[in-house]
Design a protein around this motif. Structure first.
Motif, PDB file in Angstrom:
ATOM      1  N   LEU A 291     -12.742  -2.494  -5.017  1.00 31.05           N
ATOM      2  CA  LEU A 291     -12.986  -2.239  -6.303  1.00 31.05           C
ATOM      3  C   LEU A 291     -11.461  -2.253  -7.153  1.00 31.05           C
ATOM      4  O   LEU A 291     -11.422  -2.880  -8.034  1.00 31.05           O
ATOM      5  CB  LEU A 291     -13.580  -0.916  -6.561  1.00 31.05           C
ATOM      6  CG  LEU A 291     -14.910  -0.631  -6.143  1.00 31.05           C
ATOM      7  CD1 LEU A 291     -15.475   0.882  -6.516  1.00 31.05           C
ATOM      8  CD2 LEU A 291     -15.815  -1.766  -6.950  1.00 31.05           C
ATOM      9  N   GLU A 292     -10.733  -1.633  -6.238  1.00 34.68           N
ATOM     10  CA  GLU A 292      -9.351  -1.205  -6.923  1.00 34.68           C
ATOM     11  C   GLU A 292      -8.168  -1.418  -5.635  1.00 34.68           C
ATOM     12  O   GLU A 292      -8.663  -1.080  -4.722  1.00 34.68           O
ATOM     13  CB  GLU A 292      -8.966  -0.232  -7.862  1.00 34.68           C
ATOM     14  CG  GLU A 292     -10.002  -0.454  -9.160  1.00 34.68           C
ATOM     15  CD  GLU A 292      -9.674   0.876  -9.961  1.00 34.68           C
ATOM     16  OE1 GLU A 292      -8.631   1.431 -10.011  1.00 34.68           O
ATOM     17  OE2 GLU A 292     -10.625   1.219 -10.913  1.00 34.68           O
ATOM     18  N   VAL A 293      -6.980  -1.680  -6.197  1.00 33.23           N
ATOM     19  CA  VAL A 293      -5.848  -1.562  -5.093  1.00 33.23           C
ATOM     20  C   VAL A 293      -4.788  -0.853  -6.058  1.00 33.23           C
ATOM     21  O   VAL A 293      -4.173  -1.230  -7.026  1.00 33.23           O
ATOM     22  CB  VAL A 293      -5.154  -2.826  -4.787  1.00 33.23           C
ATOM     23  CG1 VAL A 293      -3.839  -2.535  -3.697  1.00 33.23           C
ATOM     24  CG2 VAL A 293      -6.278  -3.772  -3.963  1.00 33.23           C
ATOM     25  N   ASN A 294      -4.333   0.466  -5.716  1.00 29.47           N
ATOM     26  CA  ASN A 294      -3.408   1.366  -6.229  1.00 29.47           C
ATOM     27  C   ASN A 294      -2.178   1.033  -5.766  1.00 29.47           C
ATOM     28  O   ASN A 294      -2.041   1.226  -4.300  1.00 29.47           O
ATOM     29  CB  ASN A 294      -3.882   2.670  -5.940  1.00 29.47           C
ATOM     30  CG  ASN A 294      -3.252   3.633  -6.995  1.00 29.47           C
ATOM     31  OD1 ASN A 294      -1.973   3.415  -7.460  1.00 29.47           O
ATOM     32  ND2 ASN A 294      -3.794   4.682  -7.478  1.00 29.47           N
ATOM     33  N   GLY A 295      -1.074   0.635  -6.505  1.00 29.56           N
ATOM     34  CA  GLY A 295       0.300   0.306  -5.899  1.00 29.56           C
ATOM     35  C   GLY A 295       1.222   1.571  -6.017  1.00 29.56           C
ATOM     36  O   GLY A 295       2.173   1.693  -5.342  1.00 29.56           O
ATOM     37  N   ILE A 296       0.652   2.709  -6.479  1.00 28.60           N
ATOM     38  CA  ILE A 296       1.498   3.967  -6.266  1.00 28.60           C
ATOM     39  C   ILE A 296       0.346   4.944  -5.971  1.00 28.60           C
ATOM     40  O   ILE A 296      -0.027   6.030  -6.602  1.00 28.60           O
ATOM     41  CB  ILE A 296       2.070   4.468  -7.571  1.00 28.60           C
ATOM     42  CG1 ILE A 296       3.024   3.409  -8.392  1.00 28.60           C
ATOM     43  CG2 ILE A 296       3.097   5.762  -7.507  1.00 28.60           C
ATOM     44  CD1 ILE A 296       3.373   3.738  -9.452  1.00 28.60           C
ATOM     45  N   PRO A 297       0.097   4.745  -4.738  1.00 28.43           N
ATOM     46  CA  PRO A 297      -1.291   5.558  -4.311  1.00 28.43           C
ATOM     47  C   PRO A 297      -1.034   7.106  -3.907  1.00 28.43           C
ATOM     48  O   PRO A 297      -0.016   7.379  -3.231  1.00 28.43           O
ATOM     49  CB  PRO A 297      -1.647   4.865  -2.878  1.00 28.43           C
ATOM     50  CG  PRO A 297      -0.719   4.226  -2.445  1.00 28.43           C
ATOM     51  CD  PRO A 297       0.301   3.940  -3.491  1.00 28.43           C
ATOM     52  N   GLY A 298      -1.757   7.791  -3.986  1.00 22.53           N
ATOM     53  CA  GLY A 298      -1.935   9.143  -3.568  1.00 22.53           C
ATOM     54  C   GLY A 298      -2.503   9.287  -2.171  1.00 22.53           C
ATOM     55  O   GLY A 298      -3.325   8.584  -2.062  1.00 22.53           O
ATOM     56  N   TRP A 299      -2.131  10.244  -1.251  1.00 20.34           N
ATOM     57  CA  TRP A 299      -2.749  10.513   0.085  1.00 20.34           C
ATOM     58  C   TRP A 299      -3.193  11.808   0.194  1.00 20.34           C
ATOM     59  O   TRP A 299      -3.187  12.107   1.355  1.00 20.34           O
ATOM     60  CB  TRP A 299      -1.927   9.680   1.120  1.00 20.34           C
ATOM     61  CG  TRP A 299      -0.600  10.166   1.287  1.00 20.34           C
ATOM     62  CD1 TRP A 299      -0.113  11.237   2.012  1.00 20.34           C
ATOM     63  CD2 TRP A 299       0.509   9.366   0.551  1.00 20.34           C
ATOM     64  NE1 TRP A 299       1.260  11.269   1.708  1.00 20.34           N
ATOM     65  CE2 TRP A 299       1.721  10.311   1.163  1.00 20.34           C
ATOM     66  CE3 TRP A 299       0.825   8.525  -0.194  1.00 20.34           C
ATOM     67  CZ2 TRP A 299       2.931   9.880   0.733  1.00 20.34           C
ATOM     68  CZ3 TRP A 299       2.238   8.175  -0.436  1.00 20.34           C
ATOM     69  CH2 TRP A 299       3.356   8.980  -0.044  1.00 20.34           C
TER      70      TRP A 299
END
Length: 299
Positions: free
Chosen positions: A266-274
């Motif tokens: 669906l999406e790729v987050n380049g500043i992802p939270g974990w």
């Protein structure tokens, strides 16, 4: 052992992720500077040399590494300036994680989707256009059940599911007043689907979770419950392929498996939270990110 590095964590210094990164980097002997994105300055001195400065005139361009943890909303000029500063840093030899190119690719859903498609990574059918009549045609063409998303955005903000032509008319006319771009995506049937988030770090899946919810929208920020999960080989392969297609060292990849077994990115987050993922993951994900950054600079 990795020699001491000079590192900036770019983002809100009080956030969970920034605090964890600063603590982990400091514990490993690195010199760490917290830099809010809104405090960046770009200068060109009398000799024509370009510099990027942080709070108190700190020379960010003299550092080894910038870990990008947040780029807040702002005017178009503010957003462009912040990205310009990252590009200048990269051109001056400062390693940015993620790179400005990767951040630009991941933050723009239209560009990201096109790159995923060209890389052979399955993603739901999508039509992006600027005109109301094009959006209405997209609604019909995509089966009369679509998800409308802002081109830029995260955590499920601004997303609406449209299943009725009259509702589509009202939604698209309202968006027309804002001179927006219509990002219209076919809805993947929610009944029985599997909604996943994988954290990819340096070409490996560092952790994954399933987001459990009764809603068609599965964001932890909007009430979904994280649950640990083991990805199948196909799911793992898609997550890695998606991050590679957008050139992201650290990426949050959203996967959706339909009831018929077909899996989409669906999406790729380049500043992802974990933070949510960490709550159901035994490995220290912050350490994984820091170790990957160290490896990039010492390879």
């Amino acid at each position: 052992m990795t020699p001491p590095l000079r590192v900036a964590v770019l983002g809100a210094s009080g956030s969970w992720h920034s605090r964890r990164l600063i603590d982990a980097l400091t514990a490993r002997g690195h010199d760490v500077l917290a830099v809010p994105a809104t405090r960046l300055e770009s200068t060109i001195d009398g000799n024509g040399a370009a510099h990027v400065l942080g709070p108190g005139g700190a020379m960010v361009d003299a550092l080894d590494l910038v870990i990008v943890r947040g780029l807040p909303r702002g005017s178009l000029e503010q957003v462009i300036f912040r990205m310009d500063a990252l590009h200048v840093l990269a051109d001056l030899g400062v390693r940015c994680v993620n790179s400005p190119r990767a951040i630009e690719r991941t933050v723009d859903k239209s560009w990201a989707g096109a790159l995923l498609g060209m890389a052979g990574v399955p993603t739901p059918a999508t039509i992006v256009c600027e005109r109301y009549d094009g959006a209405m045609q997209a609604f019909e063409q995509l089966g009369g059940d679509v998800v409308v998303k802002p081109l830029f955005g995260a955590m499920g903000a601004g997303i609406v599911r449209v299943e009725d032509p009259d509702v589509a008319h009202r939604v698209f006319r309202a968006l027309e007043l804002e001179r927006t771009v219509y990002y219209v995506q076919r809805t993947v049937a929610p009944a029985g689907r599997r909604n996943l988030r994988a954290l990819v770090v340096a070409g490996e899946v560092a952790g994954a979770m399933e987001r459990v919810t009764d809603s068609w929208r599965a964001n932890v920020a909007r009430g979904a419950r994280p649950r640990p999960v083991t990805l199948s080989e196909d799911e793992r392969g898609l997550a890695l392929a998606a991050a590679a297609a957008l050139e992201a060292v650290v990426a949050g990849v959203d996967l959706l498996t339909a009831p018929d077994g077909e899996t989409f990115v669906l999406e790729v987050n380049g500043i992802p939270g974990w933070q949510a993922l960490q709550s159901v993951c035994q490995d220290d994900l912050t350490t994984r990110v820091v170790s990957a950054c160290e490896a990039l600079l010492t390879a």
